[in-house]
Structure formats: C-alpha cells, structure tokens
Write an enzyme that holds these catalytic residues in place. Structure first.
Site, PDB file in Angstrom:
ATOM      1  N   VAL A 111      41.714  38.011  29.305  1.00 39.90           N
ATOM      2  CA  VAL A 111      42.586  37.801  30.475  1.00 39.90           C
ATOM      3  C   VAL A 111      43.256  39.118  30.875  1.00 39.90           C
ATOM      4  O   VAL A 111      43.306  39.488  32.058  1.00 39.90           O
ATOM      5  CB  VAL A 111      43.642  36.703  30.184  1.00 39.90           C
ATOM      6  CG1 VAL A 111      44.578  36.534  31.370  1.00 39.90           C
ATOM      7  CG2 VAL A 111      42.976  35.379  29.835  1.00 39.90           C
ATOM      8  N   CYS A 112      43.753  39.843  29.871  1.00 38.69           N
ATOM      9  CA  CYS A 112      44.424  41.126  30.151  1.00 38.69           C
ATOM     10  C   CYS A 112      43.489  42.087  30.879  1.00 38.69           C
ATOM     11  O   CYS A 112      43.909  42.810  31.789  1.00 38.69           O
ATOM     12  CB  CYS A 112      44.885  41.779  28.848  1.00 38.69           C
ATOM     13  SG  CYS A 112      46.051  40.801  27.914  1.00 38.69           S
ATOM     14  N   THR A 113      42.231  42.084  30.489  1.00 39.63           N
ATOM     15  CA  THR A 113      41.273  43.006  31.123  1.00 39.63           C
ATOM     16  C   THR A 113      41.119  42.664  32.603  1.00 39.63           C
ATOM     17  O   THR A 113      41.082  43.560  33.457  1.00 39.63           O
ATOM     18  CB  THR A 113      39.916  42.933  30.381  1.00 39.63           C
ATOM     19  OG1 THR A 113      40.146  43.254  29.005  1.00 39.63           O
ATOM     20  CG2 THR A 113      38.910  43.911  30.964  1.00 39.63           C
TER      21      THR A 113
END
Ligand code: BEZ
Length: 217
Positions: free
Chosen positions: A44-46
C-alpha cells in the site's frame, strides 16, 4: 497529546535520504505536506508514494513541498525509491525522513495505540500510521488526517484540501462540502450582507447564513 489545528508544528533536525534537514528551515516560505507511512517495501505504501510522485507538478504549482517519513533507515529509503518509480511511473523526488529513533513520530503523535500499551511494543507497533499534515508557511498546522494501515490515502483529496486551504487563506472564504476549485465559495458569517456585497460584489443567499459567491479566476 496530538497536534491541534493552528499549533506551530514541532521543529526538528532529521536525517533524510537527501541529507540532514532542519524542518522549519526546510519549509521556508512554502506550504508543506508531511506524510508518514508504516514501512518501506510494503504494497500500500508503495502505491501511495507513487501517487505523491505523480502529483509533482501540482505540488510545485501550489508552492508546496512534500516530505515522507517512516521508521526505516536512509539506505532502505534509497533502495525503496527505485521500486516506487518502477511501480508508480514517476520519480519520488521528495525526501523521506529516516525516523529510526522515533523522535519525529512521537512529536507528531504518529504512532498507533499499541505502541503506548504497558507491554513492550513489538516492532510492528512502532511503525507510524498513515498520517498527513498540511502546514502553512507560518509553520502552523492547517489540516491533519489519519488513515489505518489497510487503507491507502486519496492524494487527490489531499490536493483538493490544499486548494481549499490556500483559497481560504487568500480570499477569506470557506468552502462547502465537496467543493472543487472554481466552484462557489461561502461568505463567512463574520461579514454582514453589506460588507459581503462590498467585498465580493454580490452573493446568492440560499439561507440568511448560507451565502454563496464566486471568486474571480
Ligand atoms: C502496506 O501494504 O503498506 C503495509 C503492509 C504491512 C505493513 C505495513 C504496511
């Protein structure tokens, strides 16, 4: 205690993948967006960092600097940026703070509930949540939002909120629900009808306390 709207945000010196910064000095005369994420090399962070990178021109047009933060180290940030570029299709040009000592995370209250439980927190409990802080050039906090681990943020909404804040600061108006740039704005209650007419030229009073007007382009 968390930060409140209109608090001066904490100043700090920190390592980033682009060198050491002193936060207030780094902000300078710009607006700034500080956004935290739990962990480098996670899915998700990516996607979130790719979304911020793709909006580079939009942040620049709005005189706004963006900066990420996590509790991972500089070398991880540097290596992860290659993945972000590959997956997101844009260069993550902005710095990412390496907050492995948790100093900034604590100062901005970015750690989850579990970190503060009496049992020793696990490494996962020491990861920052998904927080966003929009900071004005006077270093005051203008907006914050917090999302859980499982929900990626909508950076179009962050951009819209930045537009609303900058419009409010410039024109002394408020923005209605679901406002987007170019839409009608709301005249503050502090202005009576006569003063509102003088300042804005005219308005549409849907209710005595709900007066819409248009801003010049
Ligand atoms: C993510 O998908 O961003 C994520 C997954 C596990 C831990 C932290 C973040």
């Amino acid at each position: 205690m968390g930060l409140r709207i209109n608090d001066t945000v904490p100043n700090f010196t920190a390592q980033t993948d682009q060198g050491v910064i002193s936060f207030h000095e780094w902000i300078g005369d710009s607006w700034a967006i500080l956004f935290s994420h739990p962990k480098d090399f996670t899915p998700v962070c990516t996607t979130e960092f790719g979304a911020v990178a793709r909006l580079a021109d939009e942040w620049n047009k709005r005189n706004t600097k963006v900066i990420g933060i996590s509790v991972d180290g500089i070398e991880d940030h540097k290596r992860w940026k290659r993945d972000i570029e590959k997956a997101g299709g844009a260069t993550p040009y902005f710095p990412i703070i390496a907050d492995d000592g948790l100093h900034v995370s604590k100062a901005f209250d970015m750690l989850p509930h579990e970190y503060y439980l009496p049992e020793h927190p696990t490494p996962a409990d020491s990861e920052t949540v998904r927080a966003v802080f929009i900071i004005a050039p006077d270093k005051k906090l203008k907006l914050s939002m917090t999302y859980p681990m499982t929900v990626g943020r909508n950076f179009s909404e962050v951009l819209r909120a930045l537009d609303a804040l900058q419009t409010s600061a410039r024109a002394g108006v408020s923005m209605p629900a679901d406002w987007t740039p170019g839409g009608d704005v709301i005249i503050p209650l502090a202005l009576d009808d006569e003063a509102a007419k003088k300042k804005f030229g005219g308005f549409n009073a849907v209710l005595p306390y709900l007066r819409y007007t248009k801003l010049p382009d």
